[in-house]
Design an enzyme around this catalytic site. Structure first.
Site, mmCIF file in Angstrom:
data_model
loop_
_atom_site.group_PDB
_atom_site.id
_atom_site.type_symbol
_atom_site.label_atom_id
_atom_site.label_comp_id
_atom_site.label_asym_id
_atom_site.label_seq_id
_atom_site.Cartn_x
_atom_site.Cartn_y
_atom_site.Cartn_z
ATOM 1 N N VAL A 36 0.936 -1.036 -0.199
ATOM 2 C CA VAL A 36 0.157 0.031 -0.076
ATOM 3 C C VAL A 36 0.820 1.157 0.002
ATOM 4 O O VAL A 36 0.711 2.075 -0.703
ATOM 5 C CB VAL A 36 -0.832 0.006 1.177
ATOM 6 C CG1 VAL A 36 -1.697 1.254 1.226
ATOM 7 C CG2 VAL A 36 -1.748 -1.158 0.996
ATOM 8 N N PRO A 56 11.254 -0.705 8.392
ATOM 9 C CA PRO A 56 12.551 -1.428 8.024
ATOM 10 C C PRO A 56 12.654 -1.997 6.546
ATOM 11 O O PRO A 56 11.644 -2.520 6.164
ATOM 12 C CB PRO A 56 12.276 -2.563 9.329
ATOM 13 C CG PRO A 56 10.750 -2.387 9.528
ATOM 14 C CD PRO A 56 10.304 -1.160 8.983
ATOM 15 N N ASP A 127 -6.965 2.342 4.692
ATOM 16 C CA ASP A 127 -8.058 1.394 4.812
ATOM 17 C C ASP A 127 -8.736 1.580 6.153
ATOM 18 O O ASP A 127 -9.413 0.452 6.612
ATOM 19 C CB ASP A 127 -7.610 -0.078 4.664
ATOM 20 C CG ASP A 127 -7.089 -0.418 3.069
ATOM 21 O OD1 ASP A 127 -7.183 0.693 2.222
ATOM 22 O OD2 ASP A 127 -6.542 -1.600 2.776
#
Ligand SMILES: C[C@@]1(CC(=O)O)C2=NC(=C\c3[nH]c(c(CCC(=O)O)c3CC(=O)O)Cc3[nH]c(c(CC(=O)O)c3CCC(=O)O)/C=C3\N/C(=C\2)[C@@H](CCC(=O)O)[C@]3(C)CC(=O)O)/[C@H]1CCC(=O)O
Ligand SMILES: NC(=O)c1ccc[n+]([C@@H]2O[C@H](COP(=O)([O-])OP(=O)(O)OC[C@H]3O[C@@H](n4cnc5c(N)ncnc54)[C@H](O)[C@@H]3O)[C@@H](O)[C@H]2O)c1
Length: 303
Positions: A36, A56, A127
């Site tokens: 995303v 990361p 979302d």
């Protein structure tokens, strides 16, 4: 109109306020680097934002990793680590013009949302509609043309399907037409500079008249000479609106076919018309179909 009918459209609440946000040079914090986030990052970079990505490296989506690796450090500042929270992290949401999270930690995203809202920094938690000050939409871009489809959060897949339908229906020369109009507007402003007032109104009326009188393909084919002619013999003569015919262009499909034939025959150095027509049709289909499939696949970036 009857007496009881309102003079203007009624207000139907529940919409988003749609606008084209100018992010050029603005600072954006993007927390997360997965699938995303890779979509968010792409659109941010296209808008010229200066993005700080915290995520990361070991779980970066390949596209996010690629953007980080190839981008100028002015465009992306990358921190290879977990973001730890609005209270604890050395990065503060108040230093950004926009904050986006696309991580799989619901609680942490909620904290980011609360901190942003306290500081009035616009935030989108991917979302999670209640934690979004703005939604992303399904987008397409053809140079200066940008279209976004929103379903007000109801059906993002439908937004994507509608965007693809719009994409397939766009005329192929829309980008050229917008470019031409942009150039003509710039040249008009050089002749008639200034902001507002009666001159501004006259400029706008003239531009509206030109856009109404010329088809998109005709606008797209406008040469610098034709633009000069429109200004010399139109704008400079009482703001007259010259049509394509007035400047010596053949109008309608006959004109388009004649122009295309001339261009193709020129390019091939002459030839038989029947063979040429079949060749052109085959070439157009051959180019358009894979092109549409390619564009479609470019945008299938989620799940
Ligand atoms: C348009 C697009 C832009 C982008 O994200 O770049 C986008 N979602 C896209 C695709 C997509 N998202 C989801 C599916 C699976 C099918 C399904 O669930 O229906 C698909 C389809 C697919 O992947 O093909 C899942 C999903 N999405 C949200 C929720 C939460 C909820 O609804 O409660 C859930 C359920 C999560 C779950 O069930 O756990 C929420 C949001 N998604 C939005 C945008 C905002 C509203 C947009 C609008 O107004 O229409 C909003 C409100 C907030 C935001 O994220 O900004 C992009 C299409 C790009 C393209 O293809 O062009
Ligand atoms: N992908 C889907 O199918 C889907 C469906 C519905 C909702 N969502 C939601 O969208 C968000 C992102 O989805 P995705 O597909 O990109 O997930 P993903 O798993 O591909 O990426 C998540 C990314 O967040 C990073 N991350 C996790 N914790 C972090 C932290 N504290 N600081 C910095 N980075 C951190 C991970 O390293 C990873 O790069 C999630 O909230 C997810 O629940 C995704």
């Amino acid at each position: 109109m009857s007496d009881s009918e309102p003079p203007y459209p009624p207000i139907v609440k529940g919409a988003s306020f749609l606008l084209a946000w100018r992010l050029d040079g603005r600072k954006v914090l993007l927390i997360g680097g997965g699938l995303v986030a890779s979509g968010r990052l792409y659109y941010l970079l296209e808008a010229g934002a200066r993005v700080t990505v915290v995520s990361p490296r070991k779980r970066l989506h390949p596209e996010t990793a690629y953007r980080i690796d190839v981008s100028n450090p002015d465009d992306i500042i990358y921190e290879d680590r977990d973001y730890v929270g609005p209270e604890e992290d050395k990065l503060h949401v108040t230093d950004y013009d926009m904050v986006l999270t696309a991580i799989d930690e619901v609680g942490l995203s909620r904290k980011v949302c609360i901190a942003c809202r306290q500081a009035r920094v616009p935030v989108n938690v991917a979302d999670v509609p209640p934690e979004c000050d703005f939604y992303f939409g399904s987008q397409l871009r053809r140079g200066p043309l940008q279209i976004m489809v929103s379903t007000s959060g109801r059906g993002p897949k439908i937004a994507s399907l509608i965007r693809k339908q719009i994409e397939a229906s766009l005329p192929s020369d829309v980008e050229e037409a917008i470019d031409s109009v942009g150039k003509l507007r710039g040249e008009l402003r050089q002749r008639a500079p200034g902001t507002g007032g009666p001159l501004g109104q006259k400029r706008m009326n003239w531009m509206i008249g030109i856009c109404d009188a010329w088809r998109l393909d005709e606008l797209g084919g406008m040469t610098p000479e034709v633009r000069k002619q429109l200004l010399d013999e139109g704008w400079n003569k009482d703001g007259k609106i010259l049509s394509p015919k007035d400047v010596g262009l053949k109008s309608g499909i006959a004109g388009w076919l004649a122009d295309t034939r001339t261009k193709v025959v020129d390019a091939l150095g002459g030839g038989d018309m029947q063979v040429l027509k079949a060749g052109v049709t085959g070439f157009v289909l051959g180019a358009v179909i894979p092109g549409a499939i390619y564009i479609g696949s470019l945008y299938q970036r989620r799940r």
